[in-house]
Design an enzyme around this catalytic site. Structure first.
Site, PDB file in Angstrom:
ATOM      1  CG  ASP A 116      -1.992  -1.037   1.179  1.00 13.90           C
ATOM      2  OD1 ASP A 116      -2.358  -1.470   0.073  1.00 13.90           O
ATOM      3  OD2 ASP A 116      -2.499  -1.415   2.254  1.00 13.90           O
ATOM      4  CG  ASP A 133      -6.339  -1.626  -1.289  1.00 14.06           C
ATOM      5  OD1 ASP A 133      -6.406  -2.861  -1.418  1.00 14.06           O
ATOM      6  OD2 ASP A 133      -5.475  -1.064  -0.595  1.00 14.06           O
TER       7      ASP A 133
END
Length: 164
Positions: free
Chosen positions: A117, A136
């Protein structure tokens, strides 16, 4: 179903390309943070061994394989659903977006042991401590699209009775 595959492939490639760029060109994993347009956009490295917001990140190895299995189960479920009861074009695109994002995060778990991330966005005096990635976003947008664009019920009457 071809549209689903093309869309999934495009999202998957975009997700993996951004992660490759962040890790291998910008070396964010060693730099930690790159302020792009603070506070709206910051690249902040976070290795997520759990699910959203780092939930279930204990027992990393077990969690990793469980989450891979769950993601693959969701991909299979969506594929079967789209094949059995195909929505319109927006629904097929949404399904492909969701599948591409899910597979992008699966590859991260297989290759890195965690999901990479790196996007962090804050605004209006609120400091967001969480990072996310293209996959995501795709999973969220794809799931929302499947809810918003389920298709129309213009199927033959015999098929409508089976659904009810």
């Amino acid at each position: 179903m071809r549209l689903v595959g093309i869309t999934a492939l495009a999202i998957f490639v975009l997700d993996q390309a951004t992660k490759w760029w962040i890790l291998h060109i910008l070396s964010l994993d060693t730099r930690g943070v790159i302020e792009v347009a603070p506070p709206w956009l910051t690249f902040r490295m976070a290795w997520n061994t759990g699910i959203n917001f780092g939930l279930f990140s204990g027992q990393a190895d077990l969690t990793r394989w469980v989450l891979i299995a769950v993601a693959m189960g969701i991909v299979l479920f969506v594929l079967v659903w789209l094949r059995r009861d195909p929505p319109g074009v927006p629904g097929l695109i949404a399904g492909g977006v969701l599948i591409g994002g899910a597979l992008g995060n699966v590859i991260d778990r297989l290759v890195y042991g965690a999901v990479a991330d790196f996007l962090n966005m804050s605004c209006c005096g609120i400091d967001n401590p969480y990072s996310f990635n293209v996959a995501d976003i795709a999973i969220f947008v794809g799931a929302a699209g499947l809810v918003l664009f389920p298709g129309d019920d213009n199927s033959p009457p015999a098929r409508r009775k089976k659904r009810a």
